[in-house]
Each structure stands twice: as structure tokens, then as C-alpha cells.
Design a protein around this motif. Structure first.
Motif, PDB file in Angstrom:
ATOM      1  N   LEU A  67       8.237   5.267  -0.913  1.00  0.00           N
ATOM      2  CA  LEU A  67       9.254   4.219  -1.011  1.00  0.00           C
ATOM      3  C   LEU A  67      10.068   4.099   0.274  1.00  0.00           C
ATOM      4  O   LEU A  67      10.428   2.993   0.693  1.00  0.00           O
ATOM      5  CB  LEU A  67      10.165   4.499  -2.203  1.00  0.00           C
ATOM      6  N   SER A  68      10.364   5.232   0.913  1.00  0.00           N
ATOM      7  CA  SER A  68      11.099   5.170   2.182  1.00  0.00           C
ATOM      8  C   SER A  68      10.275   4.471   3.257  1.00  0.00           C
ATOM      9  O   SER A  68      10.796   3.644   4.020  1.00  0.00           O
ATOM     10  CB  SER A  68      11.468   6.585   2.637  1.00  0.00           C
ATOM     11  N   SER A  69       8.997   4.777   3.309  1.00  0.00           N
ATOM     12  CA  SER A  69       8.130   4.120   4.293  1.00  0.00           C
ATOM     13  C   SER A  69       8.009   2.632   4.002  1.00  0.00           C
ATOM     14  O   SER A  69       7.983   1.804   4.923  1.00  0.00           O
ATOM     15  CB  SER A  69       6.747   4.774   4.285  1.00  0.00           C
ATOM     16  N   SER A  70       7.945   2.270   2.719  1.00  0.00           N
ATOM     17  CA  SER A  70       7.887   0.856   2.358  1.00  0.00           C
ATOM     18  C   SER A  70       9.154   0.129   2.789  1.00  0.00           C
ATOM     19  O   SER A  70       9.104  -1.027   3.234  1.00  0.00           O
ATOM     20  CB  SER A  70       7.684   0.716   0.849  1.00  0.00           C
ATOM     21  N   LEU A  71      10.299   0.794   2.678  1.00  0.00           N
ATOM     22  CA  LEU A  71      11.558   0.199   3.132  1.00  0.00           C
ATOM     23  C   LEU A  71      11.530  -0.064   4.633  1.00  0.00           C
ATOM     24  O   LEU A  71      11.944  -1.136   5.102  1.00  0.00           O
ATOM     25  CB  LEU A  71      12.714   1.134   2.779  1.00  0.00           C
ATOM     26  N   VAL A  72      11.028   0.889   5.395  1.00  0.00           N
ATOM     27  CA  VAL A  72      10.967   0.728   6.850  1.00  0.00           C
ATOM     28  C   VAL A  72      10.040  -0.422   7.224  1.00  0.00           C
ATOM     29  O   VAL A  72      10.393  -1.313   8.017  1.00  0.00           O
ATOM     30  CB  VAL A  72      10.505   2.042   7.511  1.00  0.00           C
ATOM     31  N   VAL A  73       8.842  -0.432   6.643  1.00  0.00           N
ATOM     32  CA  VAL A  73       7.875  -1.486   6.963  1.00  0.00           C
ATOM     33  C   VAL A  73       8.390  -2.849   6.502  1.00  0.00           C
ATOM     34  O   VAL A  73       8.174  -3.868   7.169  1.00  0.00           O
ATOM     35  CB  VAL A  73       6.510  -1.162   6.323  1.00  0.00           C
ATOM     36  N   LEU A 133       0.830  -1.207   0.000  1.00  0.00           N
ATOM     37  CA  LEU A 133       0.000   0.000   0.000  1.00  0.00           C
ATOM     38  C   LEU A 133       0.863   1.255   0.000  1.00  0.00           C
ATOM     39  O   LEU A 133       0.543   2.244  -0.681  1.00  0.00           O
ATOM     40  CB  LEU A 133      -0.926  -0.017   1.217  1.00  0.00           C
ATOM     41  N   LEU A 134       1.961   1.230   0.728  1.00  0.00           N
ATOM     42  CA  LEU A 134       2.857   2.388   0.750  1.00  0.00           C
ATOM     43  C   LEU A 134       3.483   2.624  -0.625  1.00  0.00           C
ATOM     44  O   LEU A 134       3.612   3.770  -1.075  1.00  0.00           O
ATOM     45  CB  LEU A 134       3.942   2.177   1.807  1.00  0.00           C
ATOM     46  N   VAL A 135       3.877   1.544  -1.285  1.00  0.00           N
ATOM     47  CA  VAL A 135       4.419   1.693  -2.641  1.00  0.00           C
ATOM     48  C   VAL A 135       3.356   2.262  -3.573  1.00  0.00           C
ATOM     49  O   VAL A 135       3.632   3.147  -4.402  1.00  0.00           O
ATOM     50  CB  VAL A 135       4.934   0.337  -3.156  1.00  0.00           C
ATOM     51  N   PHE A 136       2.134   1.771  -3.438  1.00  0.00           N
ATOM     52  CA  PHE A 136       1.045   2.267  -4.284  1.00  0.00           C
ATOM     53  C   PHE A 136       0.797   3.754  -4.054  1.00  0.00           C
ATOM     54  O   PHE A 136       0.612   4.521  -5.011  1.00  0.00           O
ATOM     55  CB  PHE A 136      -0.226   1.469  -3.996  1.00  0.00           C
ATOM     56  N   LEU A 137       0.787   4.179  -2.789  1.00  0.00           N
ATOM     57  CA  LEU A 137       0.555   5.596  -2.504  1.00  0.00           C
ATOM     58  C   LEU A 137       1.681   6.461  -3.063  1.00  0.00           C
ATOM     59  O   LEU A 137       1.442   7.574  -3.559  1.00  0.00           O
ATOM     60  CB  LEU A 137       0.420   5.807  -0.997  1.00  0.00           C
ATOM     61  N   GLY A 138       2.918   5.955  -2.984  1.00  0.00           N
ATOM     62  CA  GLY A 138       4.022   6.701  -3.573  1.00  0.00           C
ATOM     63  C   GLY A 138       3.882   6.838  -5.080  1.00  0.00           C
ATOM     64  O   GLY A 138       4.096   7.919  -5.649  1.00  0.00           O
ATOM     65  N   LEU A 139       3.494   5.745  -5.747  1.00  0.00           N
ATOM     66  CA  LEU A 139       3.289   5.810  -7.193  1.00  0.00           C
ATOM     67  C   LEU A 139       2.084   6.674  -7.548  1.00  0.00           C
ATOM     68  O   LEU A 139       2.094   7.372  -8.574  1.00  0.00           O
ATOM     69  CB  LEU A 139       3.102   4.396  -7.748  1.00  0.00           C
ATOM     70  N   LEU A 140       1.055   6.630  -6.705  1.00  0.00           N
ATOM     71  CA  LEU A 140      -0.111   7.479  -6.945  1.00  0.00           C
ATOM     72  C   LEU A 140       0.278   8.951  -6.927  1.00  0.00           C
ATOM     73  O   LEU A 140      -0.134   9.737  -7.796  1.00  0.00           O
ATOM     74  CB  LEU A 140      -1.178   7.193  -5.886  1.00  0.00           C
ATOM     75  N   GLY A 141       1.084   9.330  -5.932  1.00  0.00           N
ATOM     76  CA  GLY A 141       1.552  10.710  -5.888  1.00  0.00           C
ATOM     77  C   GLY A 141       2.430  11.060  -7.075  1.00  0.00           C
ATOM     78  O   GLY A 141       2.389  12.192  -7.590  1.00  0.00           O
ATOM     79  N   THR A 142       3.220  10.086  -7.530  1.00  0.00           N
ATOM     80  CA  THR A 142       4.077  10.336  -8.693  1.00  0.00           C
ATOM     81  C   THR A 142       3.248  10.654  -9.929  1.00  0.00           C
ATOM     82  O   THR A 142       3.495  11.650 -10.634  1.00  0.00           O
ATOM     83  CB  THR A 142       4.970   9.113  -8.952  1.00  0.00           C
ATOM     84  N   PHE A 143       2.261   9.824 -10.211  1.00  0.00           N
ATOM     85  CA  PHE A 143       1.433  10.065 -11.398  1.00  0.00           C
ATOM     86  C   PHE A 143       0.558  11.311 -11.225  1.00  0.00           C
ATOM     87  O   PHE A 143       0.287  12.024 -12.199  1.00  0.00           O
ATOM     88  CB  PHE A 143       0.566   8.839 -11.682  1.00  0.00           C
ATOM     89  N   TRP A 144       0.134  11.549 -10.010  1.00  0.00           N
ATOM     90  CA  TRP A 144      -0.630  12.768  -9.738  1.00  0.00           C
ATOM     91  C   TRP A 144       0.213  13.999 -10.077  1.00  0.00           C
ATOM     92  O   TRP A 144      -0.235  14.930 -10.753  1.00  0.00           O
ATOM     93  CB  TRP A 144      -1.040  12.766  -8.267  1.00  0.00           C
TER      94      TRP A 144
END
Length: 310
Positions: free
Chosen positions: A214-220, A152-163
Motif C-alpha cells: 500500500l505504501s508503494s502504491s501511494l508513492v506510484v 499491481l502493487l495493491v494486488f501484491l500487498g493483498l496477496l501477502g495479506t492473504f498468504w
């Protein structure tokens, strides 16, 4: 041998894995502090990145906090499971009346152990397998949630990227459309600079969301790895302990009935094979006797024919 193995197994506490999680979080906190305005070398890079899209970046940080708490809980709940097993192993009360309530992760395991304890304390191979399968299923369910948080964290990061990229493309299109053809060069440059603010804000949204996601995904992901290792070690220790309580020669009632049915079927098959082989031998012997009888009849006919001629 089995009882000595049962007594020698010591469950590894999840404290070492939780300590690894906390040390990693402290390291991440140190990096965040170094990039904050409160460090010896003040920097506003993280605050500026967060302000690019407060709503989405705030959501990412909220999911990160949820993932941290969830993975710490996944590792911490093993402490209660180990305490219950230790109490079960050390209690001398045959009724197990003073045992604490088992935690949810080993609820089914505890019930199977108590049922086996009422039947003498020894486990059959099938009961041991059922206990381990039940525990593995519970752990897999917990790990699926942890992996989902990371994805989910990766998805949110990509969502912000495309946004942000959409904002950039729209801003560039608007900038080109608003350029005044034939205007003074200085005014055109000033207008171009002013119109480029929107595309640059879109790029800021894209990069900031990717950074936090991506940073949050790394931590989790690291925390999920430590929680999985703690659960895997607990599973291995429980398997070793149960092997000391398992009687290989003992079978459950259902297994005994199945074995009996299998023995009967095997005996019937053996009898059928023996009958078929015996029948084949009889047919072969009958064919040999018939051939011998035919030869004797031919020999007798030849003898009679010679006697008639004489």
C-alpha cells in the motif's frame, strides 16, 4: 489574430512536475531513513517487516522502482516533444531539413504538421482534431501502464495479506491439535508458546506485505498524478498553439466532397418538398373548381325545371 495567438503560446516545461516528484521521493526517503537503523533514533521496524517475507517484499520494492522510473520517464519525455515543437516553430528553413527526429509521443503529430506545412502551413479543423486525438491516444496508452503498476502493487500487498492469514490459520489449527490434554500446566504453557510462533510469523507476513504494497502504491499514485498533470498541460498548450495555425474556413478534400454531397441532398429534398406542396395546391384547386362546377350545374338544372313548368 490567429498568428498572434500562435506566437504568444509558450509551452510549460515539465521540469516543475519532475521537481515535485523528486521532492516527494526525497520526503519518502527521509521517512525511510528515520525508520532505519542509521537514523539518530535507530529503528529496525522496516528491516524486520522486510525480513518477514523477503521474496514478496523484494518483488514489491522492485515493482515500486519500476513505477518510479516509468513515471519520471513519462514526464521527462515531454521535454523532447516541446523541444521539437519549438524547433519546428522557430526554423526558417521551408524544407525543415534541420529538424531533429521527433520523439515517439508526438511522432504522428509531427508527421501531420509536416504534411500540413507542405500545403501552406495552415491546418484545417479536421487536421487539428486528428493531431489532438492522436496525441490523446498516445498519452492514454502511457497512463494505462502507470495505473496498472499502481494496481499491481495493491494486488501484491493483498496477496501477502492473504498468504499470511493462511499461514496464521494453519498455525493456529496446528497449535490446537498439538496441545497435550492432561499434561502438566507449565509444560502445556511452554508448548503453547512454542507453537504460537508459526501463527505469529504468518501475521508478520500479512502486515508487512500490506505495509510495503500500500505504501508503494501511494508513492506510484502520486508520481502518476504529476505525470498526468504534466501531460495535460502539454496537451492544453499544444491545443492553444494549433488553434493559432488552424483556418476555420478551410476544409480538406474529403470534407469538401461530403459538404457538396450534403448540399446536393438538401437541394433535392427542398425540390421534393416544393413539388409536393405545389401538387397539394393543384389538387386543392381542382377540388374547389369541381365543387363550383357542380353547384353551377345544379343551379342550371333548377332553372330549366322552373322554365318547363312555366
Amino acid at each position: 489574430m490567429a498568428r498572434s495567438l500562435e506566437r504568444s503560446v509558450r509551452f510549460v516545461r515539465p521540469g516543475r512536475y519532475i521537481l515535485n516528484m523528486l521532492l516527494f521521493l526525497i520526503l519518502v526517503g527521509g521517512v525511510v531513513y528515520y525508520l532505519s537503523p542509521y537514523s539518530p533514533n535507530p529503528s529496525t521496524i522496516l528491516i524486520d517487516a522486510f525480513n518477514e517475507n523477503r521474496a514478496l517484499n523484494g518483488l514489491i520494492l522492485g515493482v515500486l522502482a519500476l513505477g518510479v522510473i516509468y513515471n519520471l520517464n513519462q514526464a521527462g519525455m515531454l521535454e523532447g516533444a516541446i523541444n521539437w515543437i519549438e524547433a519546428f516553430r522557430e526554423t526558417v528553413d521551408p524544407r525543415r531539413a534541420r529538424l531533429p527526429k521527433p520523439p515517439g509521443v508526438i511522432n504522428a503529430v509531427a508527421q501531420l504538421l509536416l504534411d500540413a506545412d507542405e500545403r501552406g502551413g495552415r491546418l484545417s479543423f479536421e487536421s487539428t482534431r486528428a493531431i489532438l486525438d492522436s496525441l490523446a491516444t498516445r498519452m492514454d496508452e502511457g497512463r494505462e501502464m502507470g495505473r496498472y503498476i499502481g494496481h499491481l502493487l495493491v494486488f501484491l500487498g493483498l496477496l501477502g495479506t492473504f498468504w499470511g492469514l493462511i499461514q496464521t490459520v494453519n498455525g493456529v489449527g496446528a497449535t490446537i491439535s498439538n496441545l497435550a490434554i492432561g499434561a502438566d500446566t507449565g509444560d502445556a504453557i511452554t508448548q503453547l508458546i512454542n507453537n504460537l510462533k508459526a501463527p505469529l510469523e504468518g501475521m508478520g507476513t500479512a502486515f508487512s506485505s500490506s505495509l510495503f504494497g500500500l505504501s508503494s502504491s501511494l508513492v506510484v499514485g502520486f508520481l502518476d498524478l504529476q505525470a498526468s498533470q504534466a501531460q495535460g498541460r502539454f496537451y492544453s498548450d499544444l491545443e492553444d498553439w494549433l488553434s493559432g495555425r488552424t483556418d476555420p474556413g478551410r476544409a480538406d478534400g474529403a470534407r469538401t466532397a461530403q459538404a457538396y454531397e450534403g448540399d446536393v441532398a438538401a437541394a433535392l429534398q427542398a425540390m421534393e418538398s416544393a413539388f409536393a406542396a405545389h401538387t397539394a395546391e393543384l389538387v386543392k384547386a381542382h377540388a374547389a373548381n369541381t365543387a363550383q362546377l357542380k353547384d353551377e350545374i345544379r343551379a342550371l338544372n333548377r332553372s330549366l325545371i322552373r322554365g318547363g313548368k312555366d
